[in-house]
Design an enzyme around this catalytic site. Structure first.
Site, PDB file in Angstrom:
ATOM      1  N   TYR A 188     -16.532   2.946   6.545  1.00 44.01           N
ATOM      2  CA  TYR A 188     -15.154   3.051   6.736  1.00 44.01           C
ATOM      3  C   TYR A 188     -14.719   3.669   8.138  1.00 44.01           C
ATOM      4  O   TYR A 188     -13.727   2.856   9.018  1.00 44.01           O
ATOM      5  CB  TYR A 188     -14.459   3.994   5.536  1.00 44.01           C
ATOM      6  CG  TYR A 188     -12.988   4.166   5.704  1.00 44.01           C
ATOM      7  CD1 TYR A 188     -11.946   3.151   5.443  1.00 44.01           C
ATOM      8  CD2 TYR A 188     -12.526   5.496   5.903  1.00 44.01           C
ATOM      9  CE1 TYR A 188     -10.621   3.383   5.687  1.00 44.01           C
ATOM     10  CE2 TYR A 188     -11.139   5.660   6.069  1.00 44.01           C
ATOM     11  CZ  TYR A 188     -10.207   4.653   5.916  1.00 44.01           C
ATOM     12  OH  TYR A 188      -8.863   5.084   6.199  1.00 44.01           O
ATOM     13  N   ALA A 205      -5.225  -2.306   5.326  1.00 43.58           N
ATOM     14  CA  ALA A 205      -6.664  -1.497   5.622  1.00 43.58           C
ATOM     15  C   ALA A 205      -7.562  -1.819   4.513  1.00 43.58           C
ATOM     16  O   ALA A 205      -7.059  -1.676   3.184  1.00 43.58           O
ATOM     17  CB  ALA A 205      -6.532   0.012   6.163  1.00 43.58           C
ATOM     18  N   GLY A 253       0.940  -1.237  -0.034  1.00 45.88           N
ATOM     19  CA  GLY A 253       0.021   0.055   0.112  1.00 45.88           C
ATOM     20  C   GLY A 253       1.029   1.297  -0.245  1.00 45.88           C
ATOM     21  O   GLY A 253       1.936   1.205  -0.022  1.00 45.88           O
ATOM     22  N   GLN A 254       0.320   2.516  -0.093  1.00 44.26           N
ATOM     23  CA  GLN A 254       1.112   3.690   0.060  1.00 44.26           C
ATOM     24  C   GLN A 254       1.854   3.644   1.166  1.00 44.26           C
ATOM     25  O   GLN A 254       3.248   3.879   1.125  1.00 44.26           O
ATOM     26  CB  GLN A 254       0.163   5.048  -0.016  1.00 44.26           C
ATOM     27  CG  GLN A 254      -1.009   4.966  -0.960  1.00 44.26           C
ATOM     28  CD  GLN A 254      -1.611   6.443  -0.987  1.00 44.26           C
ATOM     29  OE1 GLN A 254      -0.933   7.323  -1.259  1.00 44.26           O
ATOM     30  NE2 GLN A 254      -2.647   6.695  -0.395  1.00 44.26           N
ATOM     31  N   TRP A 293      -5.472  12.232   4.369  1.00 43.37           N
ATOM     32  CA  TRP A 293      -5.328  12.740   3.014  1.00 43.37           C
ATOM     33  C   TRP A 293      -3.772  12.013   2.562  1.00 43.37           C
ATOM     34  O   TRP A 293      -3.150  12.833   2.204  1.00 43.37           O
ATOM     35  CB  TRP A 293      -5.418  14.148   2.984  1.00 43.37           C
ATOM     36  CG  TRP A 293      -6.633  14.767   3.120  1.00 43.37           C
ATOM     37  CD1 TRP A 293      -7.755  14.059   3.854  1.00 43.37           C
ATOM     38  CD2 TRP A 293      -7.198  16.104   2.464  1.00 43.37           C
ATOM     39  NE1 TRP A 293      -8.782  15.028   3.886  1.00 43.37           N
ATOM     40  CE2 TRP A 293      -8.591  15.980   3.190  1.00 43.37           C
ATOM     41  CE3 TRP A 293      -6.848  16.906   1.858  1.00 43.37           C
ATOM     42  CZ2 TRP A 293      -9.330  17.313   3.028  1.00 43.37           C
ATOM     43  CZ3 TRP A 293      -7.422  18.058   1.548  1.00 43.37           C
ATOM     44  CH2 TRP A 293      -8.898  18.293   1.973  1.00 43.37           C
ATOM     45  N   THR A 295      -9.524   0.445   2.387  1.00 42.73           N
ATOM     46  CA  THR A 295      -9.379   1.854   2.322  1.00 42.73           C
ATOM     47  C   THR A 295     -10.381   2.589   1.144  1.00 42.73           C
ATOM     48  O   THR A 295     -10.574   3.627   0.866  1.00 42.73           O
ATOM     49  CB  THR A 295      -8.052   2.613   1.963  1.00 42.73           C
ATOM     50  OG1 THR A 295      -7.364   1.803   0.930  1.00 42.73           O
ATOM     51  CG2 THR A 295      -7.098   2.381   3.059  1.00 42.73           C
ATOM     52  N   TYR A 308      -2.306   2.033  11.962  1.00 43.61           N
ATOM     53  CA  TYR A 308      -2.791   3.322  11.349  1.00 43.61           C
ATOM     54  C   TYR A 308      -4.087   3.632  11.410  1.00 43.61           C
ATOM     55  O   TYR A 308      -4.898   2.700  11.229  1.00 43.61           O
ATOM     56  CB  TYR A 308      -2.075   3.702  10.050  1.00 43.61           C
ATOM     57  CG  TYR A 308      -0.643   3.506  10.017  1.00 43.61           C
ATOM     58  CD1 TYR A 308       0.067   4.625  10.291  1.00 43.61           C
ATOM     59  CD2 TYR A 308      -0.129   2.285   9.794  1.00 43.61           C
ATOM     60  CE1 TYR A 308       1.555   4.304  10.521  1.00 43.61           C
ATOM     61  CE2 TYR A 308       1.443   1.914   9.940  1.00 43.61           C
ATOM     62  CZ  TYR A 308       2.211   3.079  10.123  1.00 43.61           C
ATOM     63  OH  TYR A 308       3.445   2.896  10.289  1.00 43.61           O
ATOM     64  N   THR A 352      -7.475   6.983  10.977  1.00 41.57           N
ATOM     65  CA  THR A 352      -7.894   8.162  10.105  1.00 41.57           C
ATOM     66  C   THR A 352      -8.845   9.225  10.927  1.00 41.57           C
ATOM     67  O   THR A 352      -9.330   9.102  11.935  1.00 41.57           O
ATOM     68  CB  THR A 352      -8.907   7.428   9.207  1.00 41.57           C
ATOM     69  OG1 THR A 352      -9.409   8.325   8.485  1.00 41.57           O
ATOM     70  CG2 THR A 352      -9.968   6.474   9.623  1.00 41.57           C
TER      71      THR A 352
HETATM   72  N1  NAP Z   1      -5.450   6.823   1.943  1.00 43.59           N
HETATM   73  C1  NAP Z   1      -5.605   7.928   2.717  1.00 43.59           C
HETATM   74  O1  NAP Z   1      -5.978   8.865   2.414  1.00 43.59           O
HETATM   75  C2  NAP Z   1      -5.776   7.562   4.407  1.00 43.59           C
HETATM   76  C3  NAP Z   1      -6.203   8.719   5.076  1.00 43.59           C
HETATM   77  C4  NAP Z   1      -6.072   8.452   6.576  1.00 43.59           C
HETATM   78  C5  NAP Z   1      -5.770   7.285   6.969  1.00 43.59           C
HETATM   79  N2  NAP Z   1      -5.377   6.294   6.381  1.00 43.59           N
HETATM   80  C6  NAP Z   1      -4.845   5.011   7.010  1.00 43.59           C
HETATM   81  O2  NAP Z   1      -3.600   4.816   6.691  1.00 43.59           O
HETATM   82  C7  NAP Z   1      -3.378   3.375   6.525  1.00 43.59           C
HETATM   83  C8  NAP Z   1      -2.508   3.241   5.271  1.00 43.59           C
HETATM   84  O3  NAP Z   1      -3.397   3.643   4.212  1.00 43.59           O
HETATM   85  P1  NAP Z   1      -2.669   3.671   2.501  1.00 43.59           P
HETATM   86  O4  NAP Z   1      -3.378   4.882   1.885  1.00 43.59           O
HETATM   87  O5  NAP Z   1      -1.523   3.067   2.726  1.00 43.59           O
HETATM   88  O6  NAP Z   1      -3.828   2.416   2.157  1.00 43.59           O
HETATM   89  P2  NAP Z   1      -3.574   1.699   0.707  1.00 43.59           P
HETATM   90  O7  NAP Z   1      -2.633   2.355  -0.263  1.00 43.59           O
HETATM   91  O8  NAP Z   1      -5.173   1.344   0.369  1.00 43.59           O
HETATM   92  O9  NAP Z   1      -3.174   0.217   1.216  1.00 43.59           O
HETATM   93  C9  NAP Z   1      -3.636  -0.812   1.967  1.00 43.59           C
HETATM   94  C10 NAP Z   1      -3.062  -2.105   2.057  1.00 43.59           C
HETATM   95  O10 NAP Z   1      -3.693  -3.020   2.629  1.00 43.59           O
HETATM   96  C11 NAP Z   1      -3.920  -4.240   1.686  1.00 43.59           C
HETATM   97  N3  NAP Z   1      -5.186  -4.969   1.845  1.00 43.59           N
HETATM   98  C12 NAP Z   1      -6.388  -4.482   1.759  1.00 43.59           C
HETATM   99  N4  NAP Z   1      -7.183  -5.725   1.751  1.00 43.59           N
HETATM  100  C13 NAP Z   1      -6.581  -6.577   2.046  1.00 43.59           C
HETATM  101  C14 NAP Z   1      -6.668  -8.124   2.354  1.00 43.59           C
HETATM  102  N5  NAP Z   1      -7.965  -8.411   2.041  1.00 43.59           N
HETATM  103  N6  NAP Z   1      -5.671  -9.025   2.477  1.00 43.59           N
HETATM  104  C15 NAP Z   1      -4.303  -8.532   2.456  1.00 43.59           C
HETATM  105  N7  NAP Z   1      -4.158  -7.123   2.520  1.00 43.59           N
HETATM  106  C16 NAP Z   1      -5.075  -6.052   2.134  1.00 43.59           C
HETATM  107  C17 NAP Z   1      -3.743  -3.880   0.322  1.00 43.59           C
HETATM  108  O11 NAP Z   1      -3.160  -4.706  -0.339  1.00 43.59           O
HETATM  109  P3  NAP Z   1      -3.237  -4.710  -2.111  1.00 43.59           P
HETATM  110  O12 NAP Z   1      -2.078  -3.757  -2.424  1.00 43.59           O
HETATM  111  O13 NAP Z   1      -2.916  -6.203  -2.307  1.00 43.59           O
HETATM  112  O14 NAP Z   1      -4.480  -4.235  -2.347  1.00 43.59           O
HETATM  113  C18 NAP Z   1      -2.649  -2.629   0.541  1.00 43.59           C
HETATM  114  O15 NAP Z   1      -1.306  -2.899   0.500  1.00 43.59           O
HETATM  115  C19 NAP Z   1      -4.518   2.565   6.912  1.00 43.59           C
HETATM  116  O16 NAP Z   1      -4.606   2.387   7.913  1.00 43.59           O
HETATM  117  C20 NAP Z   1      -5.603   3.921   6.397  1.00 43.59           C
HETATM  118  O17 NAP Z   1      -6.943   3.389   6.906  1.00 43.59           O
HETATM  119  C21 NAP Z   1      -5.414   6.513   5.031  1.00 43.59           C
END
Ligand code: NAP
Length: 316
Positions: A131, A66, A13-14, A156, A68, A105, A107
């Site tokens: 979510y 997560a 993920g990111q 974000w 997301t 992490y 949100t």
């Molecule tokens: N994105 C945002 O703007 C944001 C904002 C606030 C907080 N956050 C929090 O920050 C954290 C990291 O977010 P991020 O942006 O890095 O999220 P992301 O890019 O969507 O990455 C999420 C990761 O979770 C994995 N995942 C999802 N479903 C899965 C499953 N069934 N089995 C195994 N792995 C799974 C995904 O795997 P795949 O790569 O295989 O899909 C991906 O590697 C999370 O806790 C999120 O809630 C994010």
């Protein structure tokens, strides 16, 4: 001190991707992606996670996995709950069992966004979406069980790896002549790299600390400053234009619209500003303005684009 073993979930993920590199200087990183373990099968009865943790026997578990897809979660409730609530609870138990600490992490979406100022950790939560509800329940599952944990609520997120608003803006602004962007939601774009380097900093301080250390707990982590999606889009596209991206949308062709004019499945908080005083004061951190992280990501994407343009055509 010997190098600690770090078990990293969601490594593609990111945030996970940035953590892979940054944490490698702290310890031995064992990654777990969807390929190794599909977390959606980890219900309350599943022993897959506890077995994995026992096998790896890490000093630290970092959960960057997560569900997301915020709008999709409104209908895919069970999957969102499994990954955002059940899995963190199982990880908390597994961490306790092997004496590891857990970094997780969360949100800004745990709040309803009606507060006038920035949100502090102690402020009342009231998620508006599935979510947000499942992420909040994940926090609570960890806090109830885990003896040594850090929960970092961020907002974000933007990184060069994975999908995000910045990359969507770059793509659509090369395809269309005009854009409509929501202007009445504010927050701070926070780079995956800032989240990863801060995680490393916190782990250096906390890794050897006992459960009695009052610094374990929940923190807000976001870049400094604030913006709206509209100004964020304007900033990204003007910077991208300067870096040579073929942006079709003229600055005056980006229209500021209200949340109500852009209907989506999940409700978002209007105010996503997180007060970061606690993490800055506790760990002596200076958090950069959001524009720094955005600039960094854009620079990296520009480099990747230039490399791609330089590749000679394959075949005849
Ligand atoms: N994105 C945002 O703007 C944001 C904002 C606030 C907080 N956050 C929090 O920050 C954290 C990291 O977010 P991020 O942006 O890095 O999220 P992301 O890019 O969507 O990455 C999420 C990761 O979770 C994995 N995942 C999802 N479903 C899965 C499953 N069934 N089995 C195994 N792995 C799974 C995904 O795997 P795949 O790569 O295989 O899909 C991906 O590697 C999370 O806790 C999120 O809630 C994010």
């Amino acid at each position: 001190m010997s190098r600690p073993t770090i078990l990293l979930l969601g490594a593609n993920g990111q945030v996970g991707y940035a953590l892979q590199t940054v944490l490698a200087s702290l310890g031995t990183v064992i990654t777990c992606t969807r390929k190794e373990l599909d977390l959606s099968v980890c219900n309350e009865q599943s022993t897959l996670l506890s077995e994995l943790v026992k096998k790896v026997s890490p000093a630290v578990i970092v959960n960057a996995a997560a569900y997301t897809a915020v709008d999709q979660a409104e209908t895919d409730t069970e999957q969102a709950r499994t990954i955002n609530t059940v899995v963190p609870g199982l990880l908390a138990e597994a961490a306790n069992a092997v004496g590891a600490c857990l970094v997780h992490y969360s949100t800004d979406y745990v709040f309803d966004g009606t507060k006038k100022g920035s949100y502090q950790e102690s402020d009342q939560t009231n998620p508006l979406s599935v979510y947000g509800q499942t992420k909040l329940a994940g926090e609570q599952a960890i806090a109830k069980t885990c003896t040594r944990y850090l929960i970092l609520r961020t907002s974000w997120v933007v990184g060069a790896q994975g999908g995000n608003f910045l990359k969507t803006m770059l793509r659509v602004a090369q395809e269309r002549d005009s854009l409509r962007v929501v202007a009445d939601q504010i927050g701070a774009p926070t780079s995956a790299n800032l989240i990863a380097t801060t995680t490393r900093h916190l782990l250096l301080e906390m890794l050897a600390q006992p459960a009695s250390d009052p610094r374990w707990g929940i923190y807000h982590l976001a870049a400094a400053g604030q913006t709206s999606w509209f100004y964020y889009a304007q900033y990204v596209l003007s910077q991208a234009r300067e870096k040579g991206w073929p942006i079709k949308v003229a600055p005056e062709a980006i229209e500021a619209i209200a949340t109500a004019d852009y209907p989506v499945a999940a409700k978002r908080p209007q105010n996503s500003k997180l007060d970061t005083s606690k993490i800055r004061q506790t760990f002596g951190l200076v958090l950069p303005d959001w524009t720094h992280g955005v600039e960094e990501v854009l620079t990296q994407l520009t480099r990747e684009r230039q490399d791609l343009l330089r590749v000679p055509p394959s075949g005849e």
